[in-house]
Design an enzyme around this catalytic site. Structure first.
Site, PDB file in Angstrom:
ATOM      1  N   THR A   1       0.933  -0.674  -0.155  1.00 43.70           N
ATOM      2  CA  THR A   1       0.163  -0.066   0.339  1.00 43.70           C
ATOM      3  C   THR A   1       1.251   1.574   0.071  1.00 43.70           C
ATOM      4  OG1 THR A   1      -1.604  -1.584   1.355  1.00 43.70           O
ATOM      5  CG2 THR A   1      -1.635   1.160   1.234  1.00 43.70           C
TER       6      THR A   1
ATOM      7  N   ASN B   1      -5.612  -9.462  -8.216  1.00 45.32           N
ATOM      8  CA  ASN B   1      -5.752 -10.494  -6.530  1.00 45.32           C
ATOM      9  C   ASN B   1      -6.655 -11.192  -6.483  1.00 45.32           C
ATOM     10  OD1 ASN B   1      -5.908  -7.531  -6.572  1.00 45.32           O
ATOM     11  ND2 ASN B   1      -6.499  -8.314  -4.760  1.00 45.32           N
TER      12      ASN B   1
ATOM     13  N   HIS C   1       4.384 -10.002   2.374  1.00 46.78           N
ATOM     14  CA  HIS C   1       3.847 -11.137   3.261  1.00 46.78           C
ATOM     15  C   HIS C   1       2.558 -12.305   2.166  1.00 46.78           C
ATOM     16  CE1 HIS C   1      -0.653  -9.007   3.204  1.00 46.78           C
ATOM     17  NE2 HIS C   1       0.360  -8.182   2.873  1.00 46.78           N
TER      18      HIS C   1
ATOM     19  N   THR D   1      14.250   4.734  10.895  1.00 46.19           N
ATOM     20  CA  THR D   1      14.697   3.298  11.097  1.00 46.19           C
ATOM     21  C   THR D   1      14.781   1.962   9.647  1.00 46.19           C
ATOM     22  OG1 THR D   1      15.499   4.454  13.404  1.00 46.19           O
ATOM     23  CG2 THR D   1      15.614   2.398  12.770  1.00 46.19           C
TER      24      THR D   1
ATOM     25  N   CYS E   1      -9.211  -7.329   1.699  1.00 41.34           N
ATOM     26  CA  CYS E   1      -9.757  -5.467   2.327  1.00 41.34           C
ATOM     27  C   CYS E   1     -11.593  -4.942   1.910  1.00 41.34           C
ATOM     28  CB  CYS E   1      -8.903  -4.852   1.154  1.00 41.34           C
ATOM     29  SG  CYS E   1      -7.244  -6.005   0.955  1.00 41.34           S
TER      30      CYS E   1
HETATM   31  C1  LIG Z   1      -2.463  -7.316  -0.859  1.00 35.78           C
HETATM   32  C2  LIG Z   1      -2.491  -6.244  -1.820  1.00 35.78           C
HETATM   33  C3  LIG Z   1      -2.084  -5.139  -2.074  1.00 35.78           C
HETATM   34  C4  LIG Z   1      -2.168  -4.133  -0.449  1.00 35.78           C
HETATM   35  O1  LIG Z   1      -1.419  -4.951   0.333  1.00 35.78           O
HETATM   36  P1  LIG Z   1      -0.550  -4.465   2.009  1.00 35.78           P
HETATM   37  O2  LIG Z   1       0.493  -5.696   2.567  1.00 35.78           O
HETATM   38  O3  LIG Z   1      -2.265  -4.376   2.602  1.00 35.78           O
HETATM   39  O4  LIG Z   1      -0.461  -3.112   1.878  1.00 35.78           O
HETATM   40  C5  LIG Z   1      -1.589  -4.384  -2.617  1.00 35.78           C
HETATM   41  N1  LIG Z   1      -2.063  -4.543  -4.247  1.00 35.78           N
HETATM   42  C6  LIG Z   1      -2.322  -5.409  -4.364  1.00 35.78           C
HETATM   43  C7  LIG Z   1      -2.362  -6.542  -6.063  1.00 35.78           C
HETATM   44  C8  LIG Z   1      -3.156  -6.351  -3.068  1.00 35.78           C
HETATM   45  O5  LIG Z   1      -2.637  -8.015  -3.938  1.00 35.78           O
END
Ligand SMILES: *Cc1c(COP(=O)(O)O)cnc(C)c1O
Length: 399
Positions: free
Chosen positions: A64, A152, A216, A252, A340
């Site tokens: 993000t 996604n 992640h 940092t 989300c």
């Molecule tokens: C998961 C995802 C994000 C956001 O990731 P965060 O770790 O919540 O900031 C943005 N773009 C895509 C395509 C994602 O799959």
């Protein structure tokens, strides 16, 4: 697709950096230098995988924040290059697609509120960005194009190198594309978060100027990400207060997270060919099983050009949230739309853009597989899901 477990070798690589190697990478003493070396080694690893220079890698908060810095940073830098006259700002033009993650879409919405012009490119029924519309949308004032590498929610892989080629006159000399008005090239950004585990991240082949990743999503820890910025790309910081990460992400460095992220990316690449084959096989078994066993079901996204780990469907006459709850009670985790946005009941903007009617989009479910998914787990879903959908559909009829 919403996240992944941290790989054991990543936990191991991070471990010393919480305790004995706890130095601040900006400190000049030996603890600090040890942390600095670890951060720079991580940067070299990442640069090797992305096929760029280490100086072009910025370590940042998450996908993000990476998307935000890329889009706002370039828009503001170009704006200040051309001067702050209102008429010029009103002419500055940016392009993105209708199916982006909200971290991209909402950033463009904000820029629109600040006087920038934004075009949201349509997609076809499979969620593929329309390249002809892109060509038509490009104006003399276009300075930035942002199109995701893969979606996604439905897993569709976008024709990213073609997008870049259309924006870069040196690779497509015949096209009428140059940001002639402001003397810059048209910078291309991609949100590659969903693509990181399974697609080629070579920024030269992709032809992009900026690329965003989040740790992640590929077996690394949460709370750290990457922004690739091609040398020479104008970009302004969003936050202030230090020289860290070329002053683009001051504060940092999160040494353990950065070390873990680089390790995860490296580990993923090492086993990529095998895991693509294995996960794709399981995905196809799931897709075929669901379509065979459950009538009135549509696979969403492109039938072939899709991520190995995503199987997404619309079940007509069943409600997404209800399906999710029933599946959760049986030990199956899935998502309706994207994680989300599943807090609100608006149908997914991705499915709507693909032309799926709102009432059908309510019955959407995304299954995502991981490197640890087993064949037994797929069999289990294929046993439980038809019953769940059938139950919900008959309930719907009874009301
Ligand atoms: C998961 C995802 C994000 C956001 O990731 P965060 O770790 O919540 O900031 C943005 N773009 C895509 C395509 C994602 O799959």
């Amino acid at each position: 697709a919403a996240t992944t477990p941290v790989l054991p070798e990543v936990v191991e690589a991070m471990a010393p950096f919480w305790t004995e190697k706890f130095g601040n990478a900006s400190s000049l003493h030996s603890w600090g230098r040890e942390a600095r070396v670890a951060v720079e080694e991580a940067r070299e690893k990442v640069a090797g995988i992305l096929n760029c220079e280490p100086e072009e890698i910025v370590f940042i908060g998450t996908t993000t924040t990476s998307d935000n810095l890329a889009i706002l940073g370039v828009a503001r830098a170009v704006q200040s290059q051309i001067g702050n006259q209102k008429d010029k700002r009103e002419k500055l033009h940016l392009i993105t697609s209708q199916i982006e993650h909200h971290s991209v879409l909402d950033t463009f919405k904000y820029l629109e509120s600040q006087g920038f012009n934004v075009t949201y490119l349509p997609v076809d029924k499979y969620g593929v960005v329309n390249l002809e519309e892109l060509e038509k949308a490009i104006r003399l004032e276009t300075v930035l194009v942002s199109v995701m590498y893969a979606n996604n929610e439905v897993g569709t892989i976008e024709p990213l190198s073609e997008v870049s080629a259309k924006c870069n006159p040196s690779t497509s000399p015949g096209t009428r594309v140059q940001s002639a008005r402001f003397g810059t090239k048209i910078y291309v950004h991609t949100d590659a978060a969903a693509a990181a585990e399974y697609l080629d991240l070579d920024v030269q082949k992709l032809g992009v100027d900026l690329l965003s990743l989040g740790s992640h999503k590929f077996g690394g820890p949460k709370g750290v990400g990457i922004l690739y910025v091609r040398k020479g790309t104008p970009i302004s910081p969003l936050t202030f207060g230090g020289h860290h990460e070329r002053s683009l992400w001051p504060g940092t460095e999160a040494v353990p997270l950065i070390v873990g992220m680089a390790k995860a990316l490296e580990a993923g690449i090492k086993n990529q060919v095998l895991s693509i084959k294995r996960v794709t096989g399981l995905r196809d078994k799931l897709i075929k099983g669901v379509l065979d066993k459950i009538p009135d079901t549509v696979l969403t996204g492109h039938p072939e050009k899709r991520l190995p780990d995503i199987a997404s469907f619309v079940f007509k006459g069943a409600e997404g949230e209800a399906i999710l709850l029933r599946l959760d009670a049986e030990g199956i985790a899935a998502s309706s739309g994207s994680a989300c946005t599943s807090g609100d009941l608006k149908p997914s903007h991705v499915l709507l853009s693909m032309g799926i009617p709102a009432e059908e989009a309510h019955g959407s479910i995304r299954f995502s597989l991981g490197r640890g998914t087993t064949e037994e787990e797929i069999d289990y879903v294929l046993e439980v899901l038809p019953r769940v959908i059938n139950d919900l559909r008959s309930l719907g009829k009874g009301i």
